[in-house]
Design a protein around this motif. Structure first.
Motif, PDB file in Angstrom:
ATOM      1  N   SER A  17       0.837  -1.207   0.000  1.00 37.42           N
ATOM      2  CA  SER A  17       0.000   0.000   0.000  1.00 37.42           C
ATOM      3  C   SER A  17       0.871   1.256   0.000  1.00 37.42           C
ATOM      4  O   SER A  17       1.956   1.290   0.577  1.00 37.42           O
ATOM      5  N   PHE A  18       0.351   2.285  -0.663  1.00 37.60           N
ATOM      6  CA  PHE A  18       1.086   3.541  -0.797  1.00 37.60           C
ATOM      7  C   PHE A  18       0.087   4.693  -0.747  1.00 37.60           C
ATOM      8  O   PHE A  18      -0.908   4.698  -1.487  1.00 37.60           O
ATOM      9  N   LEU A  19       0.337   5.645   0.123  1.00 40.22           N
ATOM     10  CA  LEU A  19      -0.465   6.868   0.176  1.00 40.22           C
ATOM     11  C   LEU A  19       0.503   8.047   0.115  1.00 40.22           C
ATOM     12  O   LEU A  19       1.310   8.257   1.022  1.00 40.22           O
ATOM     13  N   GLY A  20       0.448   8.781  -0.985  1.00 41.08           N
ATOM     14  CA  GLY A  20       1.318   9.947  -1.174  1.00 41.08           C
ATOM     15  C   GLY A  20       0.493  11.219  -1.201  1.00 41.08           C
ATOM     16  O   GLY A  20      -0.472  11.332  -1.960  1.00 41.08           O
ATOM     17  N   ILE A  21       0.860  12.168  -0.342  1.00 39.99           N
ATOM     18  CA  ILE A  21       0.134  13.431  -0.220  1.00 39.99           C
ATOM     19  C   ILE A  21       1.073  14.575  -0.609  1.00 39.99           C
ATOM     20  O   ILE A  21       2.173  14.677  -0.056  1.00 39.99           O
ATOM     21  N   PRO A  22       0.689  15.450  -1.547  1.00 42.66           N
ATOM     22  CA  PRO A  22       1.560  16.586  -1.871  1.00 42.66           C
ATOM     23  C   PRO A  22       1.661  17.557  -0.704  1.00 42.66           C
ATOM     24  O   PRO A  22       0.660  17.857  -0.043  1.00 42.66           O
ATOM     25  N   ILE A  23       2.863  17.997  -0.427  1.00 38.55           N
ATOM     26  CA  ILE A  23       3.087  19.052   0.565  1.00 38.55           C
ATOM     27  C   ILE A  23       3.176  20.345  -0.223  1.00 38.55           C
ATOM     28  O   ILE A  23       4.138  20.569  -0.961  1.00 38.55           O
ATOM     29  N   GLN A  24       2.173  21.184  -0.120  1.00 39.97           N
ATOM     30  CA  GLN A  24       2.147  22.415  -0.901  1.00 39.97           C
ATOM     31  C   GLN A  24       1.454  23.524  -0.123  1.00 39.97           C
ATOM     32  O   GLN A  24       0.632  23.268   0.754  1.00 39.97           O
ATOM     33  N   ARG A  25       1.821  24.735  -0.460  1.00 38.90           N
ATOM     34  CA  ARG A  25       1.257  25.895   0.228  1.00 38.90           C
ATOM     35  C   ARG A  25       0.888  26.950  -0.797  1.00 38.90           C
ATOM     36  O   ARG A  25       1.744  27.505  -1.467  1.00 38.90           O
ATOM     37  N   LEU A  26      -0.416  27.194  -0.940  1.00 35.90           N
ATOM     38  CA  LEU A  26      -0.924  28.210  -1.854  1.00 35.90           C
ATOM     39  C   LEU A  26      -0.359  28.065  -3.261  1.00 35.90           C
ATOM     40  O   LEU A  26       0.107  29.018  -3.870  1.00 35.90           O
ATOM     41  N   GLY A  27      -0.375  26.826  -3.746  1.00 39.01           N
ATOM     42  CA  GLY A  27       0.072  26.576  -5.102  1.00 39.01           C
ATOM     43  C   GLY A  27       1.552  26.310  -5.241  1.00 39.01           C
ATOM     44  O   GLY A  27       2.008  25.884  -6.299  1.00 39.01           O
ATOM     45  N   GLU A  28       2.342  26.558  -4.187  1.00 37.33           N
ATOM     46  CA  GLU A  28       3.780  26.300  -4.256  1.00 37.33           C
ATOM     47  C   GLU A  28       4.055  24.881  -3.781  1.00 37.33           C
ATOM     48  O   GLU A  28       3.714  24.503  -2.657  1.00 37.33           O
ATOM     49  N   LYS A  29       4.682  24.094  -4.639  1.00 36.20           N
ATOM     50  CA  LYS A  29       4.979  22.707  -4.315  1.00 36.20           C
ATOM     51  C   LYS A  29       6.246  22.630  -3.476  1.00 36.20           C
ATOM     52  O   LYS A  29       7.304  23.117  -3.875  1.00 36.20           O
ATOM     53  N   LEU A  30       6.131  21.991  -2.302  1.00 31.28           N
ATOM     54  CA  LEU A  30       7.263  21.906  -1.374  1.00 31.28           C
ATOM     55  C   LEU A  30       7.809  20.497  -1.258  1.00 31.28           C
ATOM     56  O   LEU A  30       8.981  20.307  -0.947  1.00 31.28           O
ATOM     57  N   GLY A  31       6.974  19.468  -1.471  1.00 32.96           N
ATOM     58  CA  GLY A  31       7.444  18.096  -1.341  1.00 32.96           C
ATOM     59  C   GLY A  31       6.294  17.106  -1.323  1.00 32.96           C
ATOM     60  O   GLY A  31       5.186  17.398  -1.782  1.00 32.96           O
ATOM     61  N   VAL A  32       6.572  15.918  -0.765  1.00 28.94           N
ATOM     62  CA  VAL A  32       5.571  14.846  -0.708  1.00 28.94           C
ATOM     63  C   VAL A  32       5.688  14.132   0.630  1.00 28.94           C
ATOM     64  O   VAL A  32       6.794  13.837   1.105  1.00 28.94           O
ATOM     65  N   LEU A  33       4.530  13.830   1.247  1.00 29.15           N
ATOM     66  CA  LEU A  33       4.452  13.043   2.477  1.00 29.15           C
ATOM     67  C   LEU A  33       3.924  11.659   2.095  1.00 29.15           C
ATOM     68  O   LEU A  33       2.891  11.550   1.425  1.00 29.15           O
ATOM     69  N   VAL A  34       4.642  10.608   2.508  1.00 32.40           N
ATOM     70  CA  VAL A  34       4.301   9.246   2.088  1.00 32.40           C
ATOM     71  C   VAL A  34       4.166   8.333   3.303  1.00 32.40           C
ATOM     72  O   VAL A  34       4.984   8.403   4.237  1.00 32.40           O
ATOM     73  N   VAL A  35       3.130   7.479   3.295  1.00 34.25           N
ATOM     74  CA  VAL A  35       3.053   6.357   4.238  1.00 34.25           C
ATOM     75  C   VAL A  35       2.912   5.082   3.422  1.00 34.25           C
ATOM     76  O   VAL A  35       2.281   5.068   2.355  1.00 34.25           O
ATOM     77  N   GLN A  36       3.526   3.994   3.921  1.00 37.38           N
ATOM     78  CA  GLN A  36       3.504   2.705   3.216  1.00 37.38           C
ATOM     79  C   GLN A  36       3.283   1.579   4.225  1.00 37.38           C
ATOM     80  O   GLN A  36       3.713   1.672   5.380  1.00 37.38           O
ATOM     81  N   SER A  37       2.633   0.524   3.750  1.00 38.29           N
ATOM     82  CA  SER A  37       2.384  -0.645   4.601  1.00 38.29           C
ATOM     83  C   SER A  37       2.545  -1.923   3.791  1.00 38.29           C
ATOM     84  O   SER A  37       2.400  -1.924   2.569  1.00 38.29           O
ATOM     85  N   HIS A  38       2.843  -3.029   4.527  1.00 38.83           N
ATOM     86  CA  HIS A  38       2.906  -4.336   3.872  1.00 38.83           C
ATOM     87  C   HIS A  38       1.534  -4.742   3.359  1.00 38.83           C
ATOM     88  O   HIS A  38       1.403  -5.304   2.273  1.00 38.83           O
ATOM     89  N   ASP A  39       0.504  -4.467   4.163  1.00 37.24           N
ATOM     90  CA  ASP A  39      -0.843  -4.895   3.809  1.00 37.24           C
ATOM     91  C   ASP A  39      -1.318  -4.206   2.537  1.00 37.24           C
ATOM     92  O   ASP A  39      -1.129  -3.004   2.352  1.00 37.24           O
ATOM     93  N   ALA A  40      -1.949  -4.972   1.678  1.00 34.68           N
ATOM     94  CA  ALA A  40      -2.528  -4.412   0.452  1.00 34.68           C
ATOM     95  C   ALA A  40      -3.886  -3.822   0.793  1.00 34.68           C
ATOM     96  O   ALA A  40      -4.891  -4.535   0.843  1.00 34.68           O
ATOM     97  N   ARG A  41      -3.908  -2.538   1.059  1.00 32.83           N
ATOM     98  CA  ARG A  41      -5.178  -1.908   1.431  1.00 32.83           C
ATOM     99  C   ARG A  41      -5.237  -0.480   0.883  1.00 32.83           C
ATOM    100  O   ARG A  41      -4.219   0.166   0.654  1.00 32.83           O
ATOM    101  N   VAL A  42      -6.467  -0.011   0.697  1.00 30.31           N
ATOM    102  CA  VAL A  42      -6.691   1.383   0.320  1.00 30.31           C
ATOM    103  C   VAL A  42      -6.945   2.158   1.598  1.00 30.31           C
ATOM    104  O   VAL A  42      -7.787   1.768   2.416  1.00 30.31           O
ATOM    105  N   TYR A  43      -6.201   3.219   1.809  1.00 29.61           N
ATOM    106  CA  TYR A  43      -6.391   4.026   3.012  1.00 29.61           C
ATOM    107  C   TYR A  43      -7.759   4.697   2.953  1.00 29.61           C
ATOM    108  O   TYR A  43      -8.210   5.154   1.891  1.00 29.61           O
ATOM    109  N   THR A  44      -8.433   4.760   4.089  1.00 26.57           N
ATOM    110  CA  THR A  44      -9.792   5.295   4.135  1.00 26.57           C
ATOM    111  C   THR A  44      -9.795   6.792   3.855  1.00 26.57           C
ATOM    112  O   THR A  44      -8.765   7.473   3.944  1.00 26.57           O
TER     113      THR A  44
END
Length: 747
Positions: A116-143
């Motif tokens: 599983s992979f959940l990637g969230i853009p880190i951005q402020r008012l249209g300015e892209k700063l980076g990416v926040l990621v969480v990962q797990s062994h389990d094959a699941r869709v984050y709620t």
């Protein structure tokens, strides 16, 4: 379930606040945050990737991956799933990351094959700063609740990054807004200036992204929104008797200010632990992200309205608002995403220069900047986001380059350039009253362009022989309603008074294209430069043309009057416009008003079609002025607002010079006075070549008269003409190389 997630979200944000407040180094603080997120969400991995430059992401902190990979693992924008999230600015939530297109396995991180992979853009008012990621062994869709919670956390990380909470070693953790940055834009007004940044709309700094007391934050939000609504209602009440278009904009403002959906989303953000300011900014960031994805102009305008309302609401909450022009530094260079002509005029000549993220070469702001004789650069990337009030800045309007927080070597070179320009201006001042007579005995008339009363002192100081173009549209553009005939007559009379008998060519209203009146319904045209503009508007709206003609006649009050119609494409358009002048004269006679001593009525030749008009046109028109800017873009089919194509085509191209030469010959046969008006008239090399092919009158910005005259006094037009003819016979595309070689030989 939602209440439990809100509680968990608040709990996590509370722990993040403690981490942010802890007295530890930036890297340690970021490490602690990744641990807190992984622990709270029950995931094996949490990683933070930040941009080290515009195209490269760097792993800056991780829980679950090999710590040796921190600051070593990098990827290009768009590379892998993390790069894709960064590039698109969209969340990615997948139960089977390895199966996703573009997946990149990074063995250097020691990572296992997490499903599983959940990637969230880190951005402020249209300015892209980076990416926040969480990962797990389990094959699941984050709620949806987990995703929402992580989006809130990503927004807080963006605020903390902006505030410098993670400053440490390495480019990705370097202090923001402290490094030298170079922006390449488009020159809208030439010149060089050094000074300090003054933000037209300074960025609101949210120093408390996490709420201590959600209930208190909800009350603060409600009070601020109510204050916002009252303000919008007051603006509406004041505009009831005004223009319907302005009312529609304010009605849209009120619709958003009273939007239950907007309010509900902000209340949900607060319930999850954000402060009122952070909740407003989170929704504003989403609106800005949507603006970039919407092509429909109406929807873009409405999202921009929401963006503007969010700014107003943030200023109410933070108390960081201020009046335009207050507390300016002694050497201000104005930075803005965009600005209207009236707002720019409020700053006046106190500005050293202007840099815009948006804007255009032919915009209202560009016209005002030229009138104020200050350098202007447009399309300057993300400068309004990167710059801070008080930053040292250098603007090279000649090259379209901005140096923000420049290093010592740039400062030295730039100051040398300014010193050389100042020295040249002193030389030009010494020839101010000298006629522009070439070595071969040809006299060239040099006139100036103007558009404001503030321009007129330059008529004396620059040595101009008259005003070859007075743009009358500025008086319409800087108002919220149509000016009255009496107001225009008084203004035009003051212009003639200030000219002290020198000839002033008044160009009638040139609106449309990129110059839309605030009180005039805009037309969504696929190519406005080729659309309903200038004389086309005047002939279709004769009431406005008649009012302006009457104002000009009354302003003359017995003095000579010169009127020029813009963007004439065919003979019949000039004839129709000329009839309107005759009608206006007849009406003034009936009213018993004083008529002009003399009246000249001419046209601007800005379309290739008019160069091939019937001979009778050249005999009937009393004078012509070549509008070089438009004529060149239509001749080469190259939009002058498009940086990718406009620089491909040279004014000294043999084909273009041949067209101008044909116009010169036709005017000579019919004894029609001819001048050239535009940016190229003010460039010494181009001006010399235009004079060499027969033009004897040029009109330019006042600051260009000295450099142009200096070169004309030293040149022999007959020799330059021979160079041009020889280059043409050799089949060269442009005569510029040959002309430059000739000048080097003469030096």
């Amino acid at each position: 379930m939602v209440e439990r997630m809100e509680s968990e979200s608040r709990k996590l944000l509370g722990r993040l606040r403690d981490a942010m407040a802890s007295d530890v180094a930036g890297q340690a603080r970021l490490d602690k945050i990744t641990h807190l997120i992984a622990d709270s969400m029950g995931t094996e991995v949490c990683s933070v990737y930040l941009f080290r430059d515009d195209e490269t992401l760097e792993l800056c902190a991780t829980e679950g991956l090999d710590q040796a990979a921190v600051h070593q693992t990098r990827m290009r924008l768009g590379e892998g799933l993390v790069g894709r999230v960064a590039k698109t600015g969209k969340t990615m939530n997948t139960p089977d990351a390895p199966a996703e297109k573009g997946f990149r396995y990074m063995p250097e991180t020691g990572e296992e094959r997490y499903s599983s992979f959940l990637g969230i853009p880190i951005q402020r008012l249209g300015e892209k700063l980076g990416v926040l990621v969480v990962q797990s062994h389990d094959a699941r869709v984050y709620t949806a609740d987990e995703t929402y919670a992580l989006e809130v956390v990503a927004m807080v990380i963006a605020e903390m990054t902006e505030l410098g909470a993670f400053v440490g070693e390495g480019a990705a953790l370097s202090a923001r807004h402290q490094q030298p940055v170079v922006f390449k834009g488009t020159t809208a007004q030439e010149g060089a200036a050094e000074g300090h940044v003054w933000l037209h709309e300074p960025r609101v700094v949210v120093t408390n992204p996490i709420a201590d007391d959600p209930q208190k934050e909800l009350e603060r939000l409600k009070e601020a929104v109510e204050q916002l609504r009252v303000g919008v209602d007051k603006m509406l009440d004041m505009s009831r008797s005004g223009d319907s278009e302005q009312l529609q904009v304010l009605e849209a403002y009120r619709m958003f200010a009273n939007s239950k959906g907007w309010m509900r989303r902000m209340e949900e953000d607060i319930s999850r632990g954000l402060s009122a300011e952070a909740a407003v900014e989170k929704e504003q960031s989403l609106a800005r992200a949507r603006i970039g994805q919407v092509t429909d102009s109406y929807l873009r305008e409405r999202l921009s309205d929401l963006d503007d309302l969010s700014n107003r609401l943030l200023r109410i909450l933070t108390g960081q608002g201020r009046e335009t022009g207050a507390d300016l530094p002694p050497d201000p260079i104005l930075i803005a995403r965009n600005i209207g002509p009236a707002e720019l005029l409020e700053y006046g000549r106190s500005l050293r220069g202007v840099v815009l993220e948006d804007g255009s070469v032919g915009s209202h702001a560009a016209i005002v900047a030229r009138a104020l004789a200050i350098p202007l650069i447009v399309h300057a990337g993300r400068i309004a986001t990167e710059a801070l009030n008080g930053d040292h800045i250098m603007v090279d309007g000649d090259q379209g380059v901005v140096h923000l927080r420049p290093d010592d070597s740039v400062v030295t070179a730039f100051r040398d350039k300014i010193a050389m320009q100042a020295e040249a201006q002193q030389r030009y001042a010494s020839i101010r009253d000298t006629p522009a007579v070439t070595r071969c005995g040809n006299r060239i008339e040099l006139n100036m362009n103007a558009g404001l009363m503030a321009d007129l002192p330059s008529l004396q100081g620059s040595g101009a022989e008259g005003v070859g173009l007075f743009r009358t549209e500025l008086q319409f553009l800087i108002r919220n309603q149509m000016p009255k005939r009496m107001e225009l007559a008084e203004l035009y009379a003051r212009v003639l008074d200030s000219a002290h008998g020198k000839r002033v060519v008044f160009r009638t209203l040139d609106i449309g294209s990129d110059k839309v009146l605030p009180y005039m319904k805009p037309n969504d045209e696929p190519n406005p430069a080729l659309g309903w503009r200038a004389i086309r508007v005047g002939l279709d709206k004769p009431g406005v043309m008649r009012m302006q003609l009457q104002a000009l006649i009354r302003a003359a009050n017995g003095r000579p009057l010169t009127i020029m119609f813009p963007f004439v494409a065919q003979f019949e358009e000039y004839r129709q416009a000329r009839k309107e002048v005759d009608k206006a004269i007849a009406r003034e006679v009936k009213l018993g008003h004083v008529l002009p001593e003399t009246l000249e009525v001419g046209a601007m030749l800005e379309t290739p079609s008019l160069a091939f008009a019937p001979e009778q046109f050249f005999r009937e028109v009393e004078f012509l002025s070549i509008g070089g800017n438009d004529l060149k873009q239509f001749f080469f089919a190259a939009d002058r607002e498009n940086e990718r194509v406009r620089r491909r085509y040279d004014t000294l191209n043999v084909s273009f010079l041949s067209l101008i030469e044909k116009i010169v010959e036709r005017c000579a046969r019919t004894d029609t006075p001819l001048s050239f008006c535009g940016e190229d008239a003010g460039r010494p090399i181009e001006a010399m070549c235009l004079a060499a092919i027969g033009l004897r009158s040029l009109s330019m910005r006042p600051a260009s008269i000295g450099p142009v005259k200096s070169l004309l006094l030293r040149c022999n037009l007959e020799e330059v003409r021979k160079v041009i003819i020889d280059a043409r016979h050799r089949g060269e595309q442009s005569v510029r190389p040959a002309v430059m070689e000739y000048l080097r030989e003469q030096a």
